[in-house]
Write a protein that holds these residues in place. Structure first.
Motif, mmCIF file in Angstrom:
data_model
loop_
_atom_site.group_PDB
_atom_site.id
_atom_site.type_symbol
_atom_site.label_atom_id
_atom_site.label_comp_id
_atom_site.label_asym_id
_atom_site.label_seq_id
_atom_site.Cartn_x
_atom_site.Cartn_y
_atom_site.Cartn_z
ATOM 1 N N MET A 169 -6.249 1.434 1.885
ATOM 2 C CA MET A 169 -5.119 1.533 0.957
ATOM 3 C C MET A 169 -5.530 2.344 -0.269
ATOM 4 O O MET A 169 -6.656 2.223 -0.738
ATOM 5 C CB MET A 169 -4.675 0.138 0.505
ATOM 6 C CG MET A 169 -3.534 0.139 -0.506
ATOM 7 S SD MET A 169 -3.217 -1.495 -1.256
ATOM 8 C CE MET A 169 -3.062 -2.554 0.151
ATOM 9 N N ILE A 170 -4.595 3.144 -0.771
ATOM 10 C CA ILE A 170 -4.773 3.877 -2.020
ATOM 11 C C ILE A 170 -3.632 3.483 -2.940
ATOM 12 O O ILE A 170 -2.476 3.467 -2.516
ATOM 13 C CB ILE A 170 -4.746 5.407 -1.799
ATOM 14 C CG1 ILE A 170 -5.815 5.822 -0.786
ATOM 15 C CG2 ILE A 170 -4.918 6.145 -3.125
ATOM 16 C CD1 ILE A 170 -5.687 7.265 -0.330
ATOM 17 N N VAL A 171 -3.953 3.176 -4.194
ATOM 18 C CA VAL A 171 -2.939 2.779 -5.163
ATOM 19 C C VAL A 171 -3.146 3.574 -6.454
ATOM 20 O O VAL A 171 -4.265 3.673 -6.946
ATOM 21 C CB VAL A 171 -3.012 1.267 -5.485
ATOM 22 C CG1 VAL A 171 -1.929 0.865 -6.483
ATOM 23 C CG2 VAL A 171 -2.912 0.434 -4.220
ATOM 24 N N TYR B 225 -0.500 4.690 -0.910
ATOM 25 C CA TYR B 225 -0.539 5.310 0.404
ATOM 26 C C TYR B 225 -1.239 4.338 1.330
ATOM 27 O O TYR B 225 -2.334 3.886 1.043
ATOM 28 C CB TYR B 225 -1.285 6.655 0.381
ATOM 29 C CG TYR B 225 -1.063 7.433 1.641
ATOM 30 C CD1 TYR B 225 0.058 8.237 1.783
ATOM 31 C CD2 TYR B 225 -1.941 7.335 2.701
ATOM 32 C CE1 TYR B 225 0.288 8.930 2.953
ATOM 33 C CE2 TYR B 225 -1.728 8.019 3.874
ATOM 34 C CZ TYR B 225 -0.608 8.823 3.996
ATOM 35 O OH TYR B 225 -0.377 9.502 5.169
ATOM 36 N N SER B 226 -0.577 3.976 2.398
ATOM 37 C CA SER B 226 -1.052 3.031 3.398
ATOM 38 C C SER B 226 -1.062 1.617 2.813
ATOM 39 O O SER B 226 -0.925 1.419 1.616
ATOM 40 C CB SER B 226 -2.437 3.429 3.919
ATOM 41 O OG SER B 226 -2.794 2.658 5.038
ATOM 42 N N VAL C 214 -8.858 2.445 -4.605
ATOM 43 C CA VAL C 214 -8.967 2.608 -3.162
ATOM 44 C C VAL C 214 -9.683 1.396 -2.576
ATOM 45 O O VAL C 214 -10.705 0.962 -3.102
ATOM 46 C CB VAL C 214 -9.743 3.892 -2.791
ATOM 47 C CG1 VAL C 214 -9.878 4.031 -1.278
ATOM 48 C CG2 VAL C 214 -9.082 5.131 -3.378
ATOM 49 N N LEU C 215 -9.135 0.876 -1.499
ATOM 50 C CA LEU C 215 -9.780 -0.164 -0.699
ATOM 51 C C LEU C 215 -10.193 0.469 0.619
ATOM 52 O O LEU C 215 -9.403 1.212 1.224
ATOM 53 C CB LEU C 215 -8.827 -1.325 -0.425
ATOM 54 C CG LEU C 215 -8.400 -2.148 -1.630
ATOM 55 C CD1 LEU C 215 -7.273 -3.086 -1.256
ATOM 56 C CD2 LEU C 215 -9.582 -2.924 -2.174
ATOM 57 N N SER C 216 -11.428 0.192 1.063
ATOM 58 C CA SER C 216 -11.886 0.779 2.326
ATOM 59 C C SER C 216 -12.651 -0.255 3.140
ATOM 60 O O SER C 216 -13.094 -1.272 2.608
ATOM 61 C CB SER C 216 -12.782 1.993 2.059
ATOM 62 O OG SER C 216 -14.036 1.572 1.561
ATOM 63 N N ASP C 217 -12.831 0.054 4.416
ATOM 64 C CA ASP C 217 -13.659 -0.803 5.253
ATOM 65 C C ASP C 217 -15.119 -0.383 5.099
ATOM 66 O O ASP C 217 -15.439 0.510 4.307
ATOM 67 C CB ASP C 217 -13.174 -0.777 6.708
ATOM 68 C CG ASP C 217 -13.332 0.580 7.378
ATOM 69 O OD1 ASP C 217 -14.149 1.417 6.921
ATOM 70 O OD2 ASP C 217 -12.647 0.822 8.386
#
Length: 135
Positions: free
Chosen positions: A24-26, A38-39, A98-101
């Protein structure tokens, strides 16, 4: 919530497509309101934006303790079980989160975020508000 999703879609998609593992992007205002995402889920994006307001405030308070610092937060990276969280100052009163795996490489992510902010930082701003109104 301030919603300008269409204005930022192509810019956020470029970051999303350029770094594997993004969840996710905020884009958010300094007071924690979502400007765009986004996402990811819209409600989750609102929660992330609200949490980021407190985190950027905390980072700024800690920055004041560094003698050569101007007190402004530039980048926060948090490693979480299962992924990473990134928060970067993106312009006056605006931030990029941004959140990422775990497949995401933190150095690559921070470089791509910096590139994005350098190119479009002036567009990632949020006007100051008083009593819920822009000033």
């Amino acid at each position: 919530m301030i919603e300008q999703q269409g204005k930022f879609d192509w810019m956020l998609r470029d970051l999303y497509d350029g770094v594997p593992g993004i969840e996710m992007i905020v884009v958010l205002s300094a007071d924690g309101l979502r400007i765009a995402r986004y996402s990811g889920d819209p409600d989750a994006a609102d929660r992330v934006a609200a949490a980021c307001a407190g985190l950027q405030s905390l980072a700024g308070a800690v920055a004041h303790e560094i003698p050569e610092s101007d007190g402004r937060m530039k980048l926060v990276i948090i490693e979480i079980n299962g992924g990473y969280f990134y928060l970067m100052a993106a312009g006056p009163n605006a931030y990029l989160a941004v959140l990422s795996d775990i497949t995401c490489e933190p150095g690559r992510m921070s470089n791509r975020m910096r590139d994005l902010v350098a190119r479009i930082g002036p567009h990632l701003t949020s006007p100051a508000r008083r009593n819920g109104q822009s000033v």
